[in-house]
Design an enzyme around this catalytic site. Sequence first.
Site, PDB file in Angstrom:
ATOM      1  N   ASP A   1      26.683  16.509 102.168  1.00  0.00           N
ATOM      2  CA  ASP A   1      27.414  16.967 100.702  1.00  0.00           C
ATOM      3  C   ASP A   1      28.384  15.791 100.522  1.00  0.00           C
ATOM      4  O   ASP A   1      29.083  15.224 101.367  1.00  0.00           O
ATOM      5  CB  ASP A   1      28.050  18.079 100.991  1.00  0.00           C
ATOM      6  CG  ASP A   1      28.590  18.452  99.557  1.00  0.00           C
ATOM      7  OD1 ASP A   1      27.863  18.807  98.539  1.00  0.00           O
ATOM      8  OD2 ASP A   1      29.832  18.390  99.474  1.00  0.00           O
TER       9      ASP A   1
ATOM     10  N   ASN B   1      31.815  11.436  88.556  1.00  0.00           N
ATOM     11  CA  ASN B   1      31.254  11.825  87.180  1.00  0.00           C
ATOM     12  C   ASN B   1      32.602  11.797  86.341  1.00  0.00           C
ATOM     13  O   ASN B   1      32.159  11.338  84.984  1.00  0.00           O
ATOM     14  CB  ASN B   1      30.495  13.041  87.006  1.00  0.00           C
ATOM     15  CG  ASN B   1      29.157  12.991  87.721  1.00  0.00           C
ATOM     16  OD1 ASN B   1      28.482  11.922  87.847  1.00  0.00           O
ATOM     17  ND2 ASN B   1      28.829  14.080  88.149  1.00  0.00           N
TER      18      ASN B   1
ATOM     19  N   ASP C   1      24.372  17.223  94.529  1.00  0.00           N
ATOM     20  CA  ASP C   1      24.928  15.916  95.713  1.00  0.00           C
ATOM     21  C   ASP C   1      24.625  16.185  96.960  1.00  0.00           C
ATOM     22  O   ASP C   1      25.635  15.866  97.853  1.00  0.00           O
ATOM     23  CB  ASP C   1      26.399  15.680  95.274  1.00  0.00           C
ATOM     24  CG  ASP C   1      27.472  16.976  95.479  1.00  0.00           C
ATOM     25  OD1 ASP C   1      26.784  18.040  95.579  1.00  0.00           O
ATOM     26  OD2 ASP C   1      28.636  16.656  95.855  1.00  0.00           O
TER      27      ASP C   1
END
Length: 180
Positions: free
Chosen positions: A57, A65, A100
């Site tokens: 992860d 972002n 992700d």
Amino acid sequence: MRQFAADQAAANRRLREASRTDPLTALPNRRYAMDQLDVEWEIAQRTQAPLACLMIDIDNFKRVNDTHGHLAGSRTLKEIGQVIESWLPTGAIAARYGGDEFVIILPGADAARACAFGEELRKQIHETALRTSDESDAHVRVTCSIGAASYHEHVGPFGPLPRRQEVLLQLADKAMYEAK
């Protein structure tokens, strides 16, 4: 008529490939990984060979972002996929699990080998300057949390764990969250 059959066969191959591939990272997708994990699980049970699974992860990915934009986030995921793929040992399978998260299936690896590989991969991802776009020289560095689980070490009191690939994934996922 032959040309039509050849075109149809080629179209079917492309469709089958597309259904197994994550369009962003070009790694196999979750569906393919789960199918392969099922195959490797069967082999491990039949041969009593170890089988390990890593869950990865990207830490605080939302920040990438939010800071650089979603296109940069997508580029980052694509580059992380390339790093993972370049570090895979022979016979291992990496896939984008979703969002992700990535999964790596390590046939023949016990817990110690899986943890050692996971730690080296974690360092490599952290040390890699990931480009945020083709047009920019901007780079971002990310960290990740990796959890490992091995089939061979997780044997219940009455023999091997139930024939369910999800058990291995759940153990790796739990270890990943503990790593965070």
